[in-house]
Design a protein around this motif. Sequence first.
Motif, PDB file in Angstrom:
ATOM      1  N   ALA A  40       1.063  -1.478   0.109  1.00 33.57           N
ATOM      2  CA  ALA A  40       0.092  -0.392   0.443  1.00 33.57           C
ATOM      3  C   ALA A  40       1.158   1.686   0.221  1.00 33.57           C
ATOM      4  N   ASP A  41       2.148   1.167   1.035  1.00 30.66           N
ATOM      5  CA  ASP A  41       3.360   2.487   0.642  1.00 30.66           C
ATOM      6  C   ASP A  41       3.478   2.443  -0.576  1.00 30.66           C
ATOM      7  N   LYS A  42       3.839   2.164  -1.930  1.00 30.85           N
ATOM      8  CA  LYS A  42       4.465   1.950  -2.923  1.00 30.85           C
ATOM      9  C   LYS A  42       3.868   2.517  -4.311  1.00 30.85           C
ATOM     10  N   ILE A  43       4.688   2.715  -4.522  1.00 30.62           N
ATOM     11  CA  ILE A  43       4.046   3.259  -6.181  1.00 30.62           C
ATOM     12  C   ILE A  43       4.224   2.924  -6.803  1.00 30.62           C
ATOM     13  N   PRO A  44       2.736   2.095  -7.335  1.00 26.65           N
ATOM     14  CA  PRO A  44       3.456   1.336  -8.782  1.00 26.65           C
ATOM     15  C   PRO A  44       4.055   1.987 -10.186  1.00 26.65           C
ATOM     16  N   VAL A  45       5.149   1.502 -11.201  1.00 29.04           N
ATOM     17  CA  VAL A  45       5.192   1.850 -12.154  1.00 29.04           C
ATOM     18  C   VAL A  45       5.536   0.652 -12.566  1.00 29.04           C
ATOM     19  N   ASP A  46       5.486   1.530 -14.224  1.00 33.63           N
ATOM     20  CA  ASP A  46       5.869   0.411 -15.425  1.00 33.63           C
ATOM     21  C   ASP A  46       7.034   0.642 -16.074  1.00 33.63           C
ATOM     22  N   LEU A  47       7.711  -1.037 -15.884  1.00 31.01           N
ATOM     23  CA  LEU A  47       9.703  -1.320 -16.296  1.00 31.01           C
ATOM     24  C   LEU A  47       9.351  -1.829 -17.917  1.00 31.01           C
ATOM     25  N   GLU A  48       8.460  -1.978 -18.985  1.00 31.20           N
ATOM     26  CA  GLU A  48       8.488  -2.004 -19.378  1.00 31.20           C
ATOM     27  C   GLU A  48       9.032  -1.314 -20.490  1.00 31.20           C
ATOM     28  N   MET A  49       9.705  -1.362 -21.380  1.00 34.38           N
ATOM     29  CA  MET A  49      10.636  -0.909 -22.449  1.00 34.38           C
ATOM     30  C   MET A  49       9.877  -0.922 -23.686  1.00 34.38           C
ATOM     31  N   PRO A  50       8.865   0.264 -24.195  1.00 36.21           N
ATOM     32  CA  PRO A  50       7.914   0.296 -25.130  1.00 36.21           C
ATOM     33  C   PRO A  50       8.458  -0.112 -26.842  1.00 36.21           C
ATOM     34  N   ASP A  51       7.774  -0.639 -27.749  1.00 35.04           N
ATOM     35  CA  ASP A  51       8.260  -0.068 -28.842  1.00 35.04           C
ATOM     36  C   ASP A  51       8.001   1.143 -28.907  1.00 35.04           C
ATOM     37  N   PRO A  52       9.376   2.516 -29.528  1.00 39.64           N
ATOM     38  CA  PRO A  52       9.249   3.030 -29.648  1.00 39.64           C
ATOM     39  C   PRO A  52       8.023   3.987 -30.434  1.00 39.64           C
ATOM     40  N   LYS A  53       6.805   3.291 -31.077  1.00 38.73           N
ATOM     41  CA  LYS A  53       6.122   4.512 -31.762  1.00 38.73           C
ATOM     42  C   LYS A  53       5.106   4.843 -30.737  1.00 38.73           C
ATOM     43  N   LEU A  54       5.094   3.592 -29.561  1.00 39.53           N
ATOM     44  CA  LEU A  54       3.500   3.712 -28.073  1.00 39.53           C
ATOM     45  C   LEU A  54       4.517   4.992 -27.311  1.00 39.53           C
ATOM     46  N   GLY A  80      11.021   6.522 -34.559  1.00 38.11           N
ATOM     47  CA  GLY A  80       9.589   6.002 -34.727  1.00 38.11           C
ATOM     48  C   GLY A  80       9.502   6.813 -33.793  1.00 38.11           C
ATOM     49  N   TYR A  81       9.739   7.478 -32.637  1.00 38.46           N
ATOM     50  CA  TYR A  81       9.330   7.991 -31.281  1.00 38.46           C
ATOM     51  C   TYR A  81       7.749   9.574 -31.906  1.00 38.46           C
ATOM     52  N   LYS A  82       7.292   9.812 -31.114  1.00 38.90           N
ATOM     53  CA  LYS A  82       5.960  10.001 -31.556  1.00 38.90           C
ATOM     54  C   LYS A  82       6.303  11.725 -30.440  1.00 38.90           C
ATOM     55  N   VAL A  83       6.695  12.414 -31.027  1.00 36.07           N
ATOM     56  CA  VAL A  83       7.733  14.106 -30.879  1.00 36.07           C
ATOM     57  C   VAL A  83       5.570  14.728 -30.319  1.00 36.07           C
ATOM     58  N   VAL A  84       5.155  14.942 -29.603  1.00 39.77           N
ATOM     59  CA  VAL A  84       4.069  15.696 -29.536  1.00 39.77           C
ATOM     60  C   VAL A  84       4.622  16.750 -28.366  1.00 39.77           C
ATOM     61  N   LYS A  85       5.453  17.226 -28.666  1.00 35.11           N
ATOM     62  CA  LYS A  85       5.424  19.101 -28.013  1.00 35.11           C
ATOM     63  C   LYS A  85       7.210  19.034 -28.423  1.00 35.11           C
ATOM     64  N   VAL A  86       7.944  20.956 -28.944  1.00 35.60           N
ATOM     65  CA  VAL A  86       8.887  21.030 -28.453  1.00 35.60           C
ATOM     66  C   VAL A  86       8.799  22.226 -28.605  1.00 35.60           C
ATOM     67  N   GLY A  87       9.627  23.023 -26.881  1.00 36.09           N
ATOM     68  CA  GLY A  87       9.493  24.316 -26.755  1.00 36.09           C
ATOM     69  C   GLY A  87      11.170  24.597 -26.296  1.00 36.09           C
ATOM     70  N   ASN A  88      10.848  25.451 -24.933  1.00 37.01           N
ATOM     71  CA  ASN A  88      12.398  26.298 -24.454  1.00 37.01           C
ATOM     72  C   ASN A  88      11.633  26.032 -22.960  1.00 37.01           C
ATOM     73  N   LYS A  89      12.922  26.111 -22.411  1.00 40.67           N
ATOM     74  CA  LYS A  89      12.693  25.518 -20.826  1.00 40.67           C
ATOM     75  C   LYS A  89      14.125  25.340 -20.375  1.00 40.67           C
ATOM     76  N   LYS A  90      14.525  27.143 -20.264  1.00 41.19           N
ATOM     77  CA  LYS A  90      15.800  27.718 -19.646  1.00 41.19           C
ATOM     78  C   LYS A  90      16.551  26.156 -18.483  1.00 41.19           C
ATOM     79  N   ARG A  91      17.670  25.831 -18.405  1.00 39.41           N
ATOM     80  CA  ARG A  91      17.881  25.088 -17.523  1.00 39.41           C
ATOM     81  C   ARG A  91      19.685  25.705 -17.319  1.00 39.41           C
ATOM     82  N   GLU A  92      19.834  26.507 -17.090  1.00 37.95           N
ATOM     83  CA  GLU A  92      21.779  27.351 -17.013  1.00 37.95           C
ATOM     84  C   GLU A  92      22.316  25.847 -16.203  1.00 37.95           C
ATOM     85  N   ASP A  93      21.835  25.314 -15.058  1.00 41.36           N
ATOM     86  CA  ASP A  93      21.996  24.215 -14.136  1.00 41.36           C
ATOM     87  C   ASP A  93      22.211  22.965 -14.940  1.00 41.36           C
ATOM     88  N   LEU A  94      21.853  23.025 -16.135  1.00 40.16           N
ATOM     89  CA  LEU A  94      22.088  21.724 -16.821  1.00 40.16           C
ATOM     90  C   LEU A  94      23.496  20.962 -18.068  1.00 40.16           C
TER      91      LEU A  94
END
Length: 171
Positions: A40-54, A80-94
Amino acid sequence: MRLARVRALIIIGTLALVATATAGWAILNDSQADLGGCAADKIPVDLEMPDPKLVEVRVYNGTNEPGLGEQVKGDLEEYGYKVVKVGNKKREDLKGSAEVRYGPKAVGAGHVLSAYFLDSSRAFDPERNDAIVDVIIGSGFRQVNTESEKVQSLGEIGRPTAPMGTCAVNA
């Protein structure tokens, strides 16, 4: 049949029955056994490495160099990846090539996408409810890895693992 032989068979049968019952009880009550559910105290996560088109991806240019987001979008769409958005996000620390962000529904997808970027970092956000992966391009970005470089990188980093405080629902 002699009485001693009958007594020996009864004792051996009883011991076998007790051993079987004890082993069954130990297996069913093993706290380390994964019976397919999350605590109950754990978050379920999906570890499946899906096909890029998904996989849906948002690409953000975190640098001052114009056009990097569109360049990465083109490369990821070519794979094969589906790019749904392109934008800017300033990250001087990255300082690395990219930061890959994802939530519980996209741990496997985020893991695979990070292999396309040399010296990338991954950021898991347990509060996210979508399966979209965000890629923020950093100042260390030179190019998106080729498919063969991605496969080599995955060989080095291995399969995705459940982040702290989570449990895998499939792998």
